[in-house]
Design a protein around this motif. Structure first.
Motif, PDB file in Angstrom:
ATOM      1  N   VAL A  73     114.050 -19.733  34.067  1.00 34.77           N
ATOM      2  CA  VAL A  73     112.751 -19.852  34.201  1.00 34.77           C
ATOM      3  C   VAL A  73     111.920 -21.110  35.398  1.00 34.77           C
ATOM      4  O   VAL A  73     112.148 -22.400  33.984  1.00 34.77           O
ATOM      5  CB  VAL A  73     111.980 -19.568  33.297  1.00 34.77           C
ATOM      6  N   VAL A  74     111.403 -21.055  36.132  1.00 34.40           N
ATOM      7  CA  VAL A  74     109.766 -22.797  36.985  1.00 34.40           C
ATOM      8  C   VAL A  74     108.671 -22.106  36.142  1.00 34.40           C
ATOM      9  O   VAL A  74     108.321 -20.999  37.347  1.00 34.40           O
ATOM     10  CB  VAL A  74     110.172 -22.729  37.984  1.00 34.40           C
ATOM     11  N   PHE A  75     108.279 -22.017  35.338  1.00 34.13           N
ATOM     12  CA  PHE A  75     106.208 -22.111  35.137  1.00 34.13           C
ATOM     13  C   PHE A  75     105.739 -23.321  34.749  1.00 34.13           C
ATOM     14  O   PHE A  75     105.523 -23.364  33.473  1.00 34.13           O
ATOM     15  CB  PHE A  75     106.336 -20.981  34.529  1.00 34.13           C
ATOM     16  N   PRO A  76     105.682 -24.399  35.793  1.00 34.69           N
ATOM     17  CA  PRO A  76     105.204 -25.838  35.394  1.00 34.69           C
ATOM     18  C   PRO A  76     103.678 -25.857  34.679  1.00 34.69           C
ATOM     19  O   PRO A  76     103.505 -24.585  35.782  1.00 34.69           O
ATOM     20  CB  PRO A  76     105.579 -26.692  35.964  1.00 34.69           C
ATOM     21  N   PRO A  77     103.007 -26.703  34.158  1.00 30.99           N
ATOM     22  CA  PRO A  77     102.016 -26.575  34.427  1.00 30.99           C
ATOM     23  C   PRO A  77     101.306 -26.853  36.062  1.00 30.99           C
ATOM     24  O   PRO A  77     101.908 -27.143  37.021  1.00 30.99           O
ATOM     25  CB  PRO A  77     101.367 -28.309  34.067  1.00 30.99           C
ATOM     26  N   LEU A  78     100.244 -25.857  36.144  1.00 32.50           N
ATOM     27  CA  LEU A  78      99.734 -26.117  37.599  1.00 32.50           C
ATOM     28  C   LEU A  78      98.852 -27.405  37.792  1.00 32.50           C
ATOM     29  O   LEU A  78      99.277 -27.936  39.502  1.00 32.50           O
ATOM     30  CB  LEU A  78      98.246 -25.492  37.499  1.00 32.50           C
ATOM     31  N   SER A  79      99.347 -28.044  37.765  1.00 29.61           N
ATOM     32  CA  SER A  79      98.580 -29.711  37.704  1.00 29.61           C
ATOM     33  C   SER A  79      99.881 -30.227  38.083  1.00 29.61           C
ATOM     34  O   SER A  79      99.557 -31.792  38.305  1.00 29.61           O
ATOM     35  CB  SER A  79      97.968 -30.400  36.593  1.00 29.61           C
ATOM     36  N   ILE A  80     100.839 -29.943  38.437  1.00 31.91           N
ATOM     37  CA  ILE A  80     102.487 -30.638  38.203  1.00 31.91           C
ATOM     38  C   ILE A  80     102.350 -31.097  39.956  1.00 31.91           C
ATOM     39  O   ILE A  80     101.508 -30.750  40.637  1.00 31.91           O
ATOM     40  CB  ILE A  80     103.473 -29.765  38.187  1.00 31.91           C
ATOM     41  N   SER A  81     102.382 -32.762  39.850  1.00 33.42           N
ATOM     42  CA  SER A  81     102.729 -32.833  40.781  1.00 33.42           C
ATOM     43  C   SER A  81     104.132 -32.603  42.121  1.00 33.42           C
ATOM     44  O   SER A  81     104.616 -32.486  41.451  1.00 33.42           O
ATOM     45  CB  SER A  81     102.501 -35.017  41.031  1.00 33.42           C
ATOM     46  N   LEU A  82     103.164 -33.233  42.966  1.00 30.55           N
ATOM     47  CA  LEU A  82     105.037 -32.952  44.161  1.00 30.55           C
ATOM     48  C   LEU A  82     106.227 -34.180  43.767  1.00 30.55           C
ATOM     49  O   LEU A  82     107.455 -33.421  43.710  1.00 30.55           O
ATOM     50  CB  LEU A  82     104.756 -33.475  45.896  1.00 30.55           C
ATOM     51  N   SER A  83     106.034 -34.950  43.156  1.00 28.82           N
ATOM     52  CA  SER A  83     107.245 -35.726  42.681  1.00 28.82           C
ATOM     53  C   SER A  83     107.710 -35.310  41.470  1.00 28.82           C
ATOM     54  O   SER A  83     109.052 -35.512  41.259  1.00 28.82           O
ATOM     55  CB  SER A  83     106.760 -37.456  43.006  1.00 28.82           C
ATOM     56  N   GLU A  84     106.825 -34.899  40.581  1.00 26.37           N
ATOM     57  CA  GLU A  84     107.596 -33.849  38.703  1.00 26.37           C
ATOM     58  C   GLU A  84     108.303 -32.684  39.939  1.00 26.37           C
ATOM     59  O   GLU A  84     109.255 -32.093  39.166  1.00 26.37           O
ATOM     60  CB  GLU A  84     106.376 -33.553  38.453  1.00 26.37           C
ATOM     61  N   ILE A  85     108.604 -32.094  40.338  1.00 29.22           N
ATOM     62  CA  ILE A  85     108.384 -30.571  41.433  1.00 29.22           C
ATOM     63  C   ILE A  85     110.009 -31.462  41.750  1.00 29.22           C
ATOM     64  O   ILE A  85     110.954 -30.309  41.388  1.00 29.22           O
ATOM     65  CB  ILE A  85     107.911 -30.086  42.615  1.00 29.22           C
ATOM     66  N   ASP A  86     110.348 -32.156  42.538  1.00 27.46           N
ATOM     67  CA  ASP A  86     111.681 -33.343  43.106  1.00 27.46           C
ATOM     68  C   ASP A  86     112.660 -32.831  41.695  1.00 27.46           C
ATOM     69  O   ASP A  86     113.751 -32.712  41.208  1.00 27.46           O
ATOM     70  CB  ASP A  86     111.066 -34.500  43.423  1.00 27.46           C
ATOM     71  N   LEU A  87     112.131 -33.711  40.209  1.00 27.34           N
ATOM     72  CA  LEU A  87     112.203 -34.313  38.858  1.00 27.34           C
ATOM     73  C   LEU A  87     112.564 -32.565  38.734  1.00 27.34           C
ATOM     74  O   LEU A  87     114.021 -32.956  38.240  1.00 27.34           O
ATOM     75  CB  LEU A  87     111.474 -34.894  38.217  1.00 27.34           C
ATOM     76  N   LEU A  88     111.843 -31.853  38.786  1.00 25.16           N
ATOM     77  CA  LEU A  88     112.179 -30.875  37.916  1.00 25.16           C
ATOM     78  C   LEU A  88     113.715 -29.921  39.022  1.00 25.16           C
ATOM     79  O   LEU A  88     114.458 -29.485  38.112  1.00 25.16           O
ATOM     80  CB  LEU A  88     110.788 -29.545  38.180  1.00 25.16           C
ATOM     81  N   ILE A  89     113.529 -29.769  39.890  1.00 29.72           N
ATOM     82  CA  ILE A  89     114.284 -29.224  40.977  1.00 29.72           C
ATOM     83  C   ILE A  89     115.705 -29.954  40.686  1.00 29.72           C
ATOM     84  O   ILE A  89     117.068 -29.194  40.506  1.00 29.72           O
ATOM     85  CB  ILE A  89     113.994 -28.332  42.062  1.00 29.72           C
ATOM     86  N   ASP A  90     115.380 -30.927  40.800  1.00 32.20           N
ATOM     87  CA  ASP A  90     117.065 -31.834  41.409  1.00 32.20           C
ATOM     88  C   ASP A  90     117.762 -32.157  39.628  1.00 32.20           C
ATOM     89  O   ASP A  90     118.897 -31.923  39.796  1.00 32.20           O
ATOM     90  CB  ASP A  90     116.587 -33.480  41.186  1.00 32.20           C
ATOM     91  N   GLY A  91     116.856 -31.745  38.284  1.00 30.57           N
ATOM     92  CA  GLY A  91     117.304 -31.624  37.444  1.00 30.57           C
ATOM     93  C   GLY A  91     117.797 -29.894  37.338  1.00 30.57           C
ATOM     94  O   GLY A  91     119.246 -30.290  36.729  1.00 30.57           O
ATOM     95  N   ILE A  92     117.300 -28.951  37.391  1.00 30.64           N
ATOM     96  CA  ILE A  92     117.954 -27.906  37.102  1.00 30.64           C
ATOM     97  C   ILE A  92     119.244 -27.809  37.825  1.00 30.64           C
ATOM     98  O   ILE A  92     120.219 -27.202  37.657  1.00 30.64           O
ATOM     99  CB  ILE A  92     116.913 -27.078  38.291  1.00 30.64           C
ATOM    100  N   SER A  93     118.664 -28.148  39.164  1.00 32.91           N
ATOM    101  CA  SER A  93     119.959 -28.127  39.802  1.00 32.91           C
ATOM    102  C   SER A  93     121.775 -29.249  39.507  1.00 32.91           C
ATOM    103  O   SER A  93     122.639 -28.570  39.542  1.00 32.91           O
ATOM    104  CB  SER A  93     120.846 -28.840  41.318  1.00 32.91           C
ATOM    105  N   ALA A  94     121.167 -30.403  39.436  1.00 28.02           N
ATOM    106  CA  ALA A  94     122.325 -30.570  37.725  1.00 28.02           C
ATOM    107  C   ALA A  94     122.629 -30.239  37.399  1.00 28.02           C
ATOM    108  O   ALA A  94     124.444 -30.264  36.934  1.00 28.02           O
ATOM    109  CB  ALA A  94     121.911 -32.620  37.698  1.00 28.02           C
ATOM    110  N   SER A  95     121.790 -29.366  36.755  1.00 31.98           N
ATOM    111  CA  SER A  95     122.483 -29.316  35.232  1.00 31.98           C
ATOM    112  C   SER A  95     122.710 -27.459  34.940  1.00 31.98           C
ATOM    113  O   SER A  95     124.326 -27.298  35.065  1.00 31.98           O
ATOM    114  CB  SER A  95     121.053 -28.228  34.272  1.00 31.98           C
ATOM    115  N   VAL A  96     123.142 -26.800  36.520  1.00 30.00           N
ATOM    116  CA  VAL A  96     122.987 -25.915  36.719  1.00 30.00           C
ATOM    117  C   VAL A  96     125.201 -25.517  37.469  1.00 30.00           C
ATOM    118  O   VAL A  96     126.034 -25.601  37.024  1.00 30.00           O
ATOM    119  CB  VAL A  96     122.678 -24.813  38.073  1.00 30.00           C
TER     120      VAL A  96
END
Length: 454
Positions: free
Chosen positions: A426-449
């Motif tokens: 699930v991807v459901f972050p705070p709406l206030s998330i920044s673009l750089s934090e989105i990068d951290l989120l997706i990069d981390g998911i990719s590496a974990s998968v």
């Protein structure tokens, strides 16, 4: 108090005394649980000072980030005035102000607000309202409800009855009332033999829904839907126009439409409410989660003047809606919700979302290249990443393999907190998330998968 106690002791107390929701406690008791003590923006901070980007927004509630000063101040100010009274025989200023504010931003035609304290109760109220409405309109035969497969509307008995996820609900079947279940538009899982591709799936599901309505309209009080996205069913995204067509069918067959916006409301779709994406006004709308931006338990069930009027009468007629909760309209929770709505306007949050939604979509699209990502579903600031054993055959991992759980545990090494729905991340972050934090989120998911599945 928790700051003065070491992590090992806090973990011991948690394992010994706390029963966690949706958790196999035998496994939990053998683990070393993360103990959260602080929050800051998009991040959770544990008792050892480790930071985790909150990829699920405190289970789909957080809007403006953790520990938002304006909401903190609103709560502190209200505590100095009064903590709680009751809406049984009294009003309070914050509940009145919030009700007006909610009607001002809700889909046109909604006129009344009934408060409770969580999403399940907001849905339960909607079900009971719809049932009693028809009883008092002289249509006593209209007692049934139409719901969708893969639906999740909460964990109280009425809400479970209109749910459609067997792994959560089957054990309680003897306690439930029977509903009329319609297929949800999810192509290769929609169970319609004639469905061949995603472009036709929504149309086929609508046709099946209309067939059910034509057969059962005379006995049906209401239809309940999670508009745009079925959440706990696996982040199942409906095709554009599906909600509008459901509204048209409800009108045609004289069935009340109940929109469960508990998860998708308060900006999550890019508009304040998901129904507004398709210019739809439901007869009843359930709200919770983001209503206080994740701060305090509060819920509201909104309805039209027509539904409300069916409950008006002489005292002796017993048309009263006999339902209520101790903390209905709690002024501290209402103060938090009012502060959140001010932030929406002050920070022009809705106007900032299209860029974030587009960027999140682009980053999610990159995950399709991974061997074990079978599907990526997104609408607004919600997404689900489905993990499969084989992309070619769509063979899934067995639920007992706990692949989703393993990926989420791996993600902690990359500074993320995630929760799966089976093998859907699930991807459901705070709406206030920044673009750089989105990068951290997706990069981390990719590496974990890749670390878990390859």
């Amino acid at each position: 108090m928790s700051r003065e106690i070491d992590t090992a002791t806090l973990q011991e107390y948690d394992r010994k005394f706390v029963w966690h929701p949706f958790t196999q406690m035998r496994e939990w008791e053998e683990s070393s649980p993360v103990i959260i003590t602080h929050g800051e923006g998009s991040f959770l901070i544990d008792s050892d000072g480790n930071r985790y980007l909150d990829g699920v927004g405190a289970i789909w509630t957080n809007v403006h980030g953790h520990c938002k000063r304006e909401i903190n101040d609103a709560i502190k100010n209200q505590v100095d005035r009064i903590e709680h009274s009751t809406l049984l025989g009294l009003g309070n200023d914050k509940a009145a102000l919030l009700a007006k504010a909610l009607i001002d931003i809700a889909p046109s035609g909604l006129a009344k607000v009934f408060y409770s304290d969580n999403g399940s109760t907001a849905v339960e109220i909607g079900i009971k309202m719809a049932f009693q409405y028809w009883q008092q309109r002289g249509r006593k035969e209209k007692t049934r409800f139409i719901s969708f497969r893969n639906a999740y509307h909460g964990d109280t008995i009425g809400a479970v009855s209109v749910g459609g996820i067997d792994i959560f609900h089957e054990v309680f079947r003897p306690l439930l009332f029977t509903t009329i279940q319609a297929p949800s538009p999810y192509c290769y899982r929609c169970e319609l033999a004639e469905c061949r591709d995603s472009s036709s799936c929504g149309l086929l599901c609508l046709q099946r829904l209309e067939d059910l309505m034509a057969a059962h309209a005379g006995e049906t009080a209401g239809l309940i839907i999670e508009p745009r996205v079925q959440g706990a069913g696996g982040m199942i995204v409906q095709p554009r126009g599906f909600v509008r067509k459901v509204r048209e069918l409800c009108d045609r067959y004289n069935i009340l439409m109940i929109a469960d916006e508990v998860a998708v409301g308060f900006g999550r779709m890019g508009t304040m409410f998901a129904c507004q994406q398709e210019e739809v006004t439901p007869d009843i709308m359930a709200l919770s989660k983001g209503i206080t931006a994740g701060y305090l338990p509060l819920a509201a069930t909104l309805t039209t003047q027509d539904v409300y009027d069916a409950f008006l009468g002489e005292y002796r007629e017993l048309k009263t809606f006999f339902h209520g909760h101790t903390f209905t309209g709690n002024p501290i929770a209402c103060a938090a919700a009012l502060a959140s709505l001010v932030i929406f306007e002050k920070e022009r949050l809705l106007e900032s979302l299209p860029e974030k939604i587009s960027y999140l979509s682009a980053r999610l699209a990159e995950l399709h290249r991974l061997r074990h990502v079978g599907d990526v579903r997104q609408d607004g600031m919600i997404a689900g990443i489905e993990l499969v054993r084989s992309k070619e055959t769509r063979e899934g991992f067995g639920w007992e393999e706990r692949i989703g759980v393993k990926v989420c545990l791996e993600a902690r090494k990359h500074g993320l907190f995630l929760r799966p729905l089976g093998n859907v991340i699930v991807v459901f972050p705070p709406l206030s998330i920044s673009l750089s934090e989105i990068d951290l989120l997706i990069d981390g998911i990719s590496a974990s998968v890749q670390a878990v599945c390859d």
